[in-house]
Scaffold this motif. Structure first.
Motif, PDB file in Angstrom:
ATOM      1  N   MET A 119      -6.119   9.691  -3.434  1.00 37.11           N
ATOM      2  CA  MET A 119      -7.212   8.765  -3.124  1.00 37.11           C
ATOM      3  C   MET A 119      -7.794   8.175  -4.403  1.00 37.11           C
ATOM      4  O   MET A 119      -8.054   6.965  -4.488  1.00 37.11           O
ATOM      5  CB  MET A 119      -8.302   9.487  -2.325  1.00 37.11           C
ATOM      6  N   GLU A 120      -7.992   9.026  -5.393  1.00 45.50           N
ATOM      7  CA  GLU A 120      -8.565   8.554  -6.653  1.00 45.50           C
ATOM      8  C   GLU A 120      -7.618   7.593  -7.361  1.00 45.50           C
ATOM      9  O   GLU A 120      -8.051   6.568  -7.911  1.00 45.50           O
ATOM     10  CB  GLU A 120      -8.865   9.750  -7.551  1.00 45.50           C
ATOM     11  N   LYS A 121      -6.339   7.898  -7.333  1.00 44.61           N
ATOM     12  CA  LYS A 121      -5.349   7.079  -8.032  1.00 44.61           C
ATOM     13  C   LYS A 121      -5.149   5.735  -7.358  1.00 44.61           C
ATOM     14  O   LYS A 121      -5.016   4.701  -8.028  1.00 44.61           O
ATOM     15  CB  LYS A 121      -4.020   7.830  -8.092  1.00 44.61           C
ATOM     16  N   THR A 122      -5.105   5.706  -6.017  1.00 46.54           N
ATOM     17  CA  THR A 122      -4.781   4.479  -5.284  1.00 46.54           C
ATOM     18  C   THR A 122      -6.019   3.714  -4.818  1.00 46.54           C
ATOM     19  O   THR A 122      -5.898   2.571  -4.378  1.00 46.54           O
ATOM     20  CB  THR A 122      -3.930   4.811  -4.050  1.00 46.54           C
ATOM     21  N   LYS A 169       0.831  -1.204   0.000  1.00 38.31           N
ATOM     22  CA  LYS A 169       0.000   0.000   0.000  1.00 38.31           C
ATOM     23  C   LYS A 169       0.868   1.258   0.000  1.00 38.31           C
ATOM     24  O   LYS A 169       0.543   2.251  -0.655  1.00 38.31           O
ATOM     25  CB  LYS A 169      -0.942  -0.005   1.207  1.00 38.31           C
ATOM     26  N   TYR A 170       1.947   1.217   0.733  1.00 34.53           N
ATOM     27  CA  TYR A 170       2.867   2.352   0.772  1.00 34.53           C
ATOM     28  C   TYR A 170       3.533   2.542  -0.590  1.00 34.53           C
ATOM     29  O   TYR A 170       3.677   3.673  -1.076  1.00 34.53           O
ATOM     30  CB  TYR A 170       3.938   2.136   1.850  1.00 34.53           C
ATOM     31  N   ILE A 171       3.904   1.433  -1.194  1.00 39.76           N
ATOM     32  CA  ILE A 171       4.531   1.501  -2.515  1.00 39.76           C
ATOM     33  C   ILE A 171       3.544   2.048  -3.543  1.00 39.76           C
ATOM     34  O   ILE A 171       3.915   2.798  -4.447  1.00 39.76           O
ATOM     35  CB  ILE A 171       5.060   0.116  -2.924  1.00 39.76           C
ATOM     36  N   SER A 172       2.264   1.686  -3.401  1.00 40.21           N
ATOM     37  CA  SER A 172       1.244   2.187  -4.321  1.00 40.21           C
ATOM     38  C   SER A 172       1.143   3.715  -4.250  1.00 40.21           C
ATOM     39  O   SER A 172       1.042   4.390  -5.275  1.00 40.21           O
ATOM     40  CB  SER A 172      -0.108   1.553  -3.978  1.00 40.21           C
ATOM     41  N   VAL A 173       1.210   4.265  -3.037  1.00 40.06           N
ATOM     42  CA  VAL A 173       1.135   5.724  -2.865  1.00 40.06           C
ATOM     43  C   VAL A 173       2.371   6.393  -3.456  1.00 40.06           C
ATOM     44  O   VAL A 173       2.274   7.383  -4.189  1.00 40.06           O
ATOM     45  CB  VAL A 173       0.984   6.087  -1.375  1.00 40.06           C
ATOM     46  N   VAL A 174       3.535   5.845  -3.153  1.00 45.99           N
ATOM     47  CA  VAL A 174       4.785   6.423  -3.656  1.00 45.99           C
ATOM     48  C   VAL A 174       4.834   6.329  -5.178  1.00 45.99           C
ATOM     49  O   VAL A 174       5.284   7.258  -5.861  1.00 45.99           O
ATOM     50  CB  VAL A 174       5.997   5.720  -3.017  1.00 45.99           C
ATOM     51  N   SER A 175       4.349   5.230  -5.723  1.00 50.04           N
ATOM     52  CA  SER A 175       4.319   5.058  -7.171  1.00 50.04           C
ATOM     53  C   SER A 175       3.437   6.122  -7.830  1.00 50.04           C
ATOM     54  O   SER A 175       3.789   6.683  -8.874  1.00 50.04           O
ATOM     55  CB  SER A 175       3.803   3.657  -7.517  1.00 50.04           C
ATOM     56  N   LEU A 214       0.298   8.332   4.593  1.00 54.92           N
ATOM     57  CA  LEU A 214       0.967   9.598   4.295  1.00 54.92           C
ATOM     58  C   LEU A 214       1.780  10.087   5.491  1.00 54.92           C
ATOM     59  O   LEU A 214       2.906  10.571   5.338  1.00 54.92           O
ATOM     60  CB  LEU A 214      -0.061  10.650   3.876  1.00 54.92           C
ATOM     61  N   ASP A 215       1.213   9.957   6.686  1.00 54.19           N
ATOM     62  CA  ASP A 215       1.940  10.368   7.896  1.00 54.19           C
ATOM     63  C   ASP A 215       3.218   9.569   8.069  1.00 54.19           C
ATOM     64  O   ASP A 215       4.289  10.127   8.369  1.00 54.19           O
ATOM     65  CB  ASP A 215       1.059  10.205   9.133  1.00 54.19           C
ATOM     66  N   ASN A 216       3.132   8.267   7.884  1.00 45.15           N
ATOM     67  CA  ASN A 216       4.313   7.412   8.068  1.00 45.15           C
ATOM     68  C   ASN A 216       5.366   7.662   6.997  1.00 45.15           C
ATOM     69  O   ASN A 216       6.567   7.655   7.283  1.00 45.15           O
ATOM     70  CB  ASN A 216       3.902   5.941   8.077  1.00 45.15           C
ATOM     71  N   LEU A 217       4.941   7.880   5.768  1.00 42.68           N
ATOM     72  CA  LEU A 217       5.899   8.184   4.699  1.00 42.68           C
ATOM     73  C   LEU A 217       6.610   9.511   4.966  1.00 42.68           C
ATOM     74  O   LEU A 217       7.803   9.648   4.713  1.00 42.68           O
ATOM     75  CB  LEU A 217       5.184   8.234   3.354  1.00 42.68           C
ATOM     76  N   GLY A 265      -9.049   7.355   6.085  1.00 37.11           N
ATOM     77  CA  GLY A 265      -8.296   7.025   7.292  1.00 37.11           C
ATOM     78  C   GLY A 265      -7.045   6.235   7.005  1.00 37.11           C
ATOM     79  O   GLY A 265      -5.964   6.510   7.545  1.00 37.11           O
ATOM     80  N   SER A 266      -7.163   5.237   6.150  1.00 33.66           N
ATOM     81  CA  SER A 266      -6.013   4.413   5.781  1.00 33.66           C
ATOM     82  C   SER A 266      -4.948   5.244   5.078  1.00 33.66           C
ATOM     83  O   SER A 266      -3.756   5.114   5.360  1.00 33.66           O
ATOM     84  CB  SER A 266      -6.464   3.263   4.883  1.00 33.66           C
TER      85      SER A 266
END
Length: 476
Positions: free
Chosen positions: A274-277, A253-259, A288-291, A282-283
């Motif tokens: 949100m639309e892209k991933t 999931k983290y990789i999906s956001v970074v990608s 985003l906070d952790n990244l 909440g998730s």
């Protein structure tokens, strides 16, 4: 002590806690390969009372077995105790410490603590009891917890709402090196590259100390990049997946956001991510906070805009390099970089990467502009286009309390940057659109951040301030 580069403040903090005369609970955290263990081991060297390193993906019984072996080592006993729970393990640790001289400072170091906390282990609960019921009542304990999984360190220790709430007495976060620190590190390790080469290496490696130890000073930068990223079994090719899987649960999931962010250089709004991933609010907030905590992304408010218009961008150069040249690529050419380093694709990436590096060196930019002591707000600005008007964007806007706004343009080039007539017109038009759109009454100053400065000519008068590559290497 081995020479530790660029961590003087952290060393001073650890030594101060060692001399405090009371029990201290210190956490040291930051992303993988950043030098946490190296720092603690070199500061305390022969002063440890007990050390233990958690093992990744090991069950509780194996973790406890290794803990027992460490108890045997530090106690000098011929036997290792049989441990069935972490409560029992901490009781044995307490017994070990109580056998030490009363006037001796007891330094206890738990490394990779997140890996110790396996499912249903009750490790955190046992740690809470050990600290509250015993260690905190003494004056001779220095307990150091270290871990790469920043989200675990923050949620389980810093933001703990149970027995460890407000028990942490010091937090030490290790961030990646800045350019000046990289230069010091490389030169100390026999790599005497010039600043232009170091800047280019930073575009691929970022400021992660371990990555820089992999550089061979006897090879050119191009040869190093081929060896580390493109050769057969290249170590940095596999590093990305290992990095994210070590840091985050549900790493995909983290990789999906970074990608998603890697595919849009101007950054993305939360709604766009949100639309892209296809992730829920909440998730996505947690990810985003952790990244951001791990220095993979930064968020930038937009000038005179609501929080909903905050832009997210990748801030880690290594991550940008990986997604541009390695992710989902099946390159067989082991000399790919040497053969393609002068292509338009690489040059475009260098320009974008330079912009990213500039935005993580804001302190250095402000110092060169002489505004280090002036309150500022750093943001971005963009105006969406339509069928009648072209959109435009300024990635770095420095809004100053002295009623001046620096509109920063960042350009990477191999020589002093030449401002053409067309580019001068573009800069003036952008300034005009910014002023009209924001309705600001502050003075606007076009500020160029370049590698080697701006060529003086008939079109360079549009520039009020300059920041050079050399200025980014300052250690504030």
């Amino acid at each position: 002590m081995n020479k530790i580069i660029a961590r003087n403040q952290e060393i001073d903090t650890l030594e101060r806690k060692y001399r405090s005369g009371k029990s201290e609970f210190v956490i040291v955290y930051g992303r993988r390969r950043i030098g946490k263990t190296f720092l603690v081991n070199n500061v305390f060297a022969e002063r440890f009372t007990f050390t233990y390193v958690g093992a990744r993906k090991q069950k509780q019984d194996k973790q406890l077995q290794r803990f027992a072996a460490q108890l045997k080592l530090y106690s000098g006993s011929p036997y290792a105790p049989t441990l069935k729970s972490w409560e029992q393990a901490f009781n044995e640790l307490r017994t070990l410490i109580e056998c030490k001289p009363k006037d001796e400072r007891k330094v206890i170091f738990f490394d990779e603590m997140p890996w110790i906390d396996t499912r249903q282990s009750q490790f955190v609960e046992a740690l809470e009891y050990f600290w509250n019921a015993w260690a905190a009542q003494r004056t001779d304990i220095l307990f150091i917890a270290c871990g790469s999984a920043t989200s675990w360190m923050v949620n389980k220790l810093i933001k703990n709402q149970g027995g460890l709430h407000n028990r942490i007495t010091e937090r030490i976060y290790l961030r990646p090196f800045r350019l000046g620190e990289c230069e010091e590190f490389l030169h100390a390790n026999g790599c005497n590259w010039d600043r232009y080469t170091i800047l280019q290496s930073y575009m691929a490696m970022g400021g992660v100390p371990y990555y820089m130890t992999l550089l061979n000073p006897e090879q050119s930068l191009a040869q190093n990049i081929d060896r580390l990223f493109f050769a057969k079994n290249a170590p940095m090719r596999e590093e990305f997946d290992e990095l994210f899987n070590a840091l985050f649960n549900q790493a995909d999931k983290y990789i999906s956001v970074v990608s998603a962010l890697a595919g849009k250089k101007e950054g993305m709004l939360r709604a766009e991510i949100m639309e892209k991933t296809k992730m829920s609010g909440g998730s996505l907030s947690k990810i985003l906070d952790n990244l951001e905590r791990c220095d993979f992304i930064d968020k930038y408010a937009q000038f005179n805009a609501s929080v909903r218009n905050t832009l997210y961008r990748i801030s880690d150069p290594y991550t940008l390099f990986y997604f541009k040249f390695l992710h989902n690529k099946n390159t067989k050419d082991e000399n790919w970089w040497t053969n393609n380093m002068n292509t338009h694709s690489v040059e475009a990436w260098q320009g974008f990467s330079f912009e990213t590096i500039c935005m993580t060196h804001l302190d250095q930019i402000k110092q060169k502009l002489g505004i280090s002591g002036i309150a500022t707000t750093t943001c971005s600005w963009r105006k969406l286009g339509d069928e009648n008007e072209k959109g435009t964007q300024i990635d770095l806007v420095i809004d100053r309390i002295d009623r001046v706004i620096n509109l920063c343009e960042m350009k990477f080039s191999k020589a002093p940057y030449n401002i053409t007539k067309a580019y001068e017109e573009q800069l003036r038009e952008r300034m005009s659109i910014f002023k009209a759109d924001t309705k600001t009454r502050k003075s606007l100053a076009t500020t160029m951040v370049t590698t080697f400065g701006v060529v003086r000519g008939i079109h360079s008068g549009v520039v009020q301030n300059e920041v050079l590559m050399e200025d980014l290497f300052r250690n504030n």
